[in-house]
Design a protein around this motif. Structure first.
Motif, mmCIF file in Angstrom:
data_model
loop_
_atom_site.group_PDB
_atom_site.id
_atom_site.type_symbol
_atom_site.label_atom_id
_atom_site.label_comp_id
_atom_site.label_asym_id
_atom_site.label_seq_id
_atom_site.Cartn_x
_atom_site.Cartn_y
_atom_site.Cartn_z
ATOM 1 N N MET A 1 -3.669 -4.044 9.259
ATOM 2 C CA MET A 1 -3.809 -3.482 7.930
ATOM 3 C C MET A 1 -3.251 -4.475 6.916
ATOM 4 O O MET A 1 -2.207 -5.059 7.123
ATOM 5 C CB MET A 1 -3.056 -2.162 7.866
ATOM 6 C CG MET A 1 -3.140 -1.543 6.517
ATOM 7 S SD MET A 1 -3.428 0.182 6.651
ATOM 8 C CE MET A 1 -2.003 0.940 6.100
ATOM 9 N N LEU A 2 -3.962 -4.678 5.830
ATOM 10 C CA LEU A 2 -3.543 -5.617 4.804
ATOM 11 C C LEU A 2 -2.505 -4.991 3.893
ATOM 12 O O LEU A 2 -2.538 -3.790 3.621
ATOM 13 C CB LEU A 2 -4.746 -6.037 3.956
ATOM 14 C CG LEU A 2 -5.844 -6.830 4.649
ATOM 15 C CD1 LEU A 2 -7.019 -6.983 3.707
ATOM 16 C CD2 LEU A 2 -5.343 -8.178 5.081
ATOM 17 N N CYS A 3 -1.573 -5.824 3.392
ATOM 18 C CA CYS A 3 -0.635 -5.319 2.392
ATOM 19 C C CYS A 3 -1.390 -5.173 1.077
ATOM 20 O O CYS A 3 -2.501 -5.686 0.923
ATOM 21 C CB CYS A 3 0.570 -6.248 2.266
ATOM 22 S SG CYS A 3 0.212 -7.807 1.452
ATOM 23 N N GLY A 4 -0.796 -4.489 0.114
ATOM 24 C CA GLY A 4 -1.466 -4.174 -1.142
ATOM 25 C C GLY A 4 -2.044 -5.368 -1.869
ATOM 26 O O GLY A 4 -3.192 -5.359 -2.282
ATOM 27 N N ALA A 5 -1.263 -6.446 -2.031
ATOM 28 C CA ALA A 5 -1.731 -7.615 -2.770
ATOM 29 C C ALA A 5 -2.865 -8.313 -2.028
ATOM 30 O O ALA A 5 -3.875 -8.700 -2.633
ATOM 31 C CB ALA A 5 -0.581 -8.581 -3.019
ATOM 32 N N ALA A 6 -2.713 -8.465 -0.727
ATOM 33 C CA ALA A 6 -3.754 -9.128 0.064
ATOM 34 C C ALA A 6 -5.040 -8.302 0.046
ATOM 35 O O ALA A 6 -6.140 -8.853 -0.032
ATOM 36 C CB ALA A 6 -3.280 -9.350 1.495
ATOM 37 N N ALA A 53 -6.000 -6.307 -2.350
ATOM 38 C CA ALA A 53 -6.589 -6.430 -3.686
ATOM 39 C C ALA A 53 -7.371 -7.731 -3.818
ATOM 40 O O ALA A 53 -8.478 -7.748 -4.372
ATOM 41 C CB ALA A 53 -5.495 -6.349 -4.744
ATOM 42 N N VAL A 54 -6.828 -8.822 -3.302
ATOM 43 C CA VAL A 54 -7.513 -10.111 -3.347
ATOM 44 C C VAL A 54 -8.796 -10.054 -2.519
ATOM 45 O O VAL A 54 -9.853 -10.525 -2.948
ATOM 46 C CB VAL A 54 -6.582 -11.250 -2.861
ATOM 47 C CG1 VAL A 54 -7.351 -12.543 -2.661
ATOM 48 C CG2 VAL A 54 -5.432 -11.447 -3.840
ATOM 49 N N ASP A 55 -8.710 -9.452 -1.343
ATOM 50 C CA ASP A 55 -9.876 -9.304 -0.470
ATOM 51 C C ASP A 55 -10.956 -8.463 -1.161
ATOM 52 O O ASP A 55 -12.139 -8.826 -1.152
ATOM 53 C CB ASP A 55 -9.445 -8.666 0.850
ATOM 54 C CG ASP A 55 -10.554 -8.672 1.891
ATOM 55 O OD1 ASP A 55 -11.172 -9.737 2.077
ATOM 56 O OD2 ASP A 55 -10.782 -7.623 2.509
ATOM 57 N N THR A 56 -10.568 -7.366 -1.768
ATOM 58 C CA THR A 56 -11.509 -6.488 -2.470
ATOM 59 C C THR A 56 -12.174 -7.224 -3.627
ATOM 60 O O THR A 56 -13.392 -7.141 -3.810
ATOM 61 C CB THR A 56 -10.793 -5.216 -2.973
ATOM 62 O OG1 THR A 56 -10.287 -4.504 -1.848
ATOM 63 C CG2 THR A 56 -11.731 -4.321 -3.764
ATOM 64 N N ALA A 57 -11.381 -7.957 -4.410
ATOM 65 C CA ALA A 57 -11.936 -8.713 -5.540
ATOM 66 C C ALA A 57 -12.971 -9.723 -5.049
ATOM 67 O O ALA A 57 -14.044 -9.863 -5.652
ATOM 68 C CB ALA A 57 -10.820 -9.412 -6.304
ATOM 69 N N LEU A 86 -14.781 -0.601 -2.998
ATOM 70 C CA LEU A 86 -13.570 -0.062 -3.633
ATOM 71 C C LEU A 86 -12.823 0.915 -2.732
ATOM 72 O O LEU A 86 -11.590 0.988 -2.753
ATOM 73 C CB LEU A 86 -13.919 0.622 -4.953
ATOM 74 C CG LEU A 86 -14.403 -0.288 -6.074
ATOM 75 C CD1 LEU A 86 -14.777 0.552 -7.281
ATOM 76 C CD2 LEU A 86 -13.357 -1.322 -6.441
ATOM 77 N N GLU A 87 -13.555 1.673 -1.919
ATOM 78 C CA GLU A 87 -12.945 2.692 -1.078
ATOM 79 C C GLU A 87 -12.366 2.126 0.218
ATOM 80 O O GLU A 87 -11.537 2.772 0.852
ATOM 81 C CB GLU A 87 -13.967 3.781 -0.735
ATOM 82 C CG GLU A 87 -14.355 4.618 -1.926
ATOM 83 C CD GLU A 87 -15.516 5.550 -1.657
ATOM 84 O OE1 GLU A 87 -16.114 5.478 -0.556
ATOM 85 O OE2 GLU A 87 -15.846 6.339 -2.547
ATOM 86 N N ARG A 88 -12.779 0.926 0.597
ATOM 87 C CA ARG A 88 -12.320 0.345 1.849
ATOM 88 C C ARG A 88 -10.797 0.200 1.824
ATOM 89 O O ARG A 88 -10.219 -0.255 0.862
ATOM 90 C CB ARG A 88 -12.960 -1.020 2.058
ATOM 91 C CG ARG A 88 -12.958 -1.454 3.497
ATOM 92 C CD ARG A 88 -13.860 -2.636 3.756
ATOM 93 N NE ARG A 88 -15.263 -2.286 3.540
ATOM 94 C CZ ARG A 88 -16.090 -2.968 2.757
ATOM 95 N NH1 ARG A 88 -15.702 -4.048 2.142
ATOM 96 N NH2 ARG A 88 -17.339 -2.582 2.619
#
Length: 108
Positions: free
Chosen positions: A1-6, A8-12, A99-101
């Motif tokens: 599981m990715l941390c929040g910042a990682a 967010a970068v992946d989603t962007a 966005l939901e991932r």
């Protein structure tokens, strides 16, 4: 599981790729691409919408928005979700999926 910042970068990054692919598909629409681009931009802010809502917000006619959404559906960018002829709702499903991932509830 990715941390929040990682995450967010992946989603962007995923969103950038999706939008580039979608813009390339819109470019193939010819004369109707200008209104399709405007509706596509609107759907990034409101990924579930109706023809009437997009028409009001974009100050485009209802037939213009309806045709743009139909063309976006033809190239697989949006999907009509109601199956009705009137008061149709369109979803920018691939955008919502990105966005939901990672927002699924944690297992118990």
């Amino acid at each position: 599981m990715l941390c929040g910042a990682a995450q967010a970068v992946d989603t962007a990054g995923e969103l950038i790729i999706l939008l580039e692919e979608d813009r390339a598909a819109i470019q193939t629409l010819g004369r109707s691409s200008a209104s399709a681009y405007r509706v596509h931009d609107f759907m990034q802010r409101r990924p579930l919408t109706t023809i009437q809502a997009a028409s009001t917000e974009l100050k485009l006619s209802i037939p213009t928005v309806g045709k743009a959404l139909d063309r976006l559906a033809e190239v697989g960018i949006v999907r009509e979700t109601t199956g009705r002829l009137r008061r149709r709702v369109f979803a920018y499903r691939k955008y919502l999926d990105v966005l939901e991932r990672g927002t699924e509830p944690l297992p118990r």
